[in-house]
Design an enzyme around this catalytic site. Sequence first.
Site, mmCIF file in Angstrom:
data_model
loop_
_atom_site.group_PDB
_atom_site.id
_atom_site.type_symbol
_atom_site.label_atom_id
_atom_site.label_comp_id
_atom_site.label_asym_id
_atom_site.label_seq_id
_atom_site.Cartn_x
_atom_site.Cartn_y
_atom_site.Cartn_z
ATOM 1 N N ASP A 7 -7.044 3.435 -1.629
ATOM 2 C CA ASP A 7 -6.799 4.849 -1.400
ATOM 3 C C ASP A 7 -7.635 5.632 -2.395
ATOM 4 O OD1 ASP A 7 -5.213 7.045 -0.108
ATOM 5 O OD2 ASP A 7 -4.609 7.371 -2.189
ATOM 6 N N GLU A 9 -8.372 9.728 -4.192
ATOM 7 C CA GLU A 9 -8.026 11.131 -4.377
ATOM 8 C C GLU A 9 -9.328 11.882 -4.614
ATOM 9 O OE1 GLU A 9 -5.146 12.186 -3.696
ATOM 10 O OE2 GLU A 9 -4.067 10.278 -3.725
ATOM 11 N N HIS A 57 -2.449 16.027 -6.079
ATOM 12 C CA HIS A 57 -2.483 14.804 -6.896
ATOM 13 C C HIS A 57 -2.288 15.023 -8.393
ATOM 14 C CE1 HIS A 57 -6.532 16.234 -7.604
ATOM 15 N NE2 HIS A 57 -6.933 15.922 -6.379
ATOM 16 N N HIS A 150 0.713 12.462 -4.963
ATOM 17 C CA HIS A 150 -0.209 11.433 -4.500
ATOM 18 C C HIS A 150 -0.893 10.794 -5.703
ATOM 19 C CE1 HIS A 150 -0.746 12.749 -0.072
ATOM 20 N NE2 HIS A 150 0.375 13.256 -0.554
ATOM 21 N N ASP A 155 -0.314 4.872 -3.964
ATOM 22 C CA ASP A 155 -0.386 4.954 -2.506
ATOM 23 C C ASP A 155 -0.960 3.674 -1.905
ATOM 24 O OD1 ASP A 155 0.657 7.440 -2.761
ATOM 25 O OD2 ASP A 155 -1.072 8.531 -1.985
#
Length: 231
Positions: A7, A9, A57, A150, A155
């Site tokens: 994942d 960000e 985030h 997040h 995640d």
Amino acid sequence: MREIIFDTETTGLDPLTGDRMVEIGCVELINRIPTGATYHAYFNPQRPMPAAAEAVHGLGDRFLAGQPLFSSSVDALLEFLGDAMLVAHNARFDFGFLNAELRLCSRDEIDLARMIDTVSMARTLHPGAKHSLDALCIRYGIDRSHRVKHGALLDAELLAQVYIEMTGGRQIGLGFAAETIEVVVAEVSVEVRTPVRPVRTFAASPEELERHAAFINGLDAPLWRDAPINA
């Protein structure tokens, strides 16, 4: 079979307009089992963090200013990824940012043939339902109470559990009969094995039938014995 759940960000939604990746988290699976091996890094995006993205985030300019550039960490990341299949939720978004960063440091892009998109899988398995990571965690009973904002590694760890459930769950390899359905994700064909227990038949043995008849005959004037039978 080695797979990497990952994942990212970012500073925004589109690397083509200058948005950058600021965090990546990766979790290694071997034969759909987490090995405990992970890769996690933050990056200095060399641009301001928009307030809307920071609200998602929690990564702000002050923190990211002290992080390394992607180019200084790319070798370690590529070594961890190896040639494994790469699994992400809404994978084209994450692949888009990862490949954009690779282009900026003159590295080869990752072939989309290695991409497995769990959103596409969820749409096939659960049509009409919600397909967010939170919704899938609820569907599969995965604890996400520690997910306040997040975070790429968190995640990825949650998605790894979701992916395992969507591809057979804890029953993988236990030998149950299984129904196999084919899910086409990007250019990758993924077999999702859904355990199906064989039908069990129950029949009383002659000894059990004999004991049951003796029990019925021993009842003292049961009401149904003399009740009229309606046609």
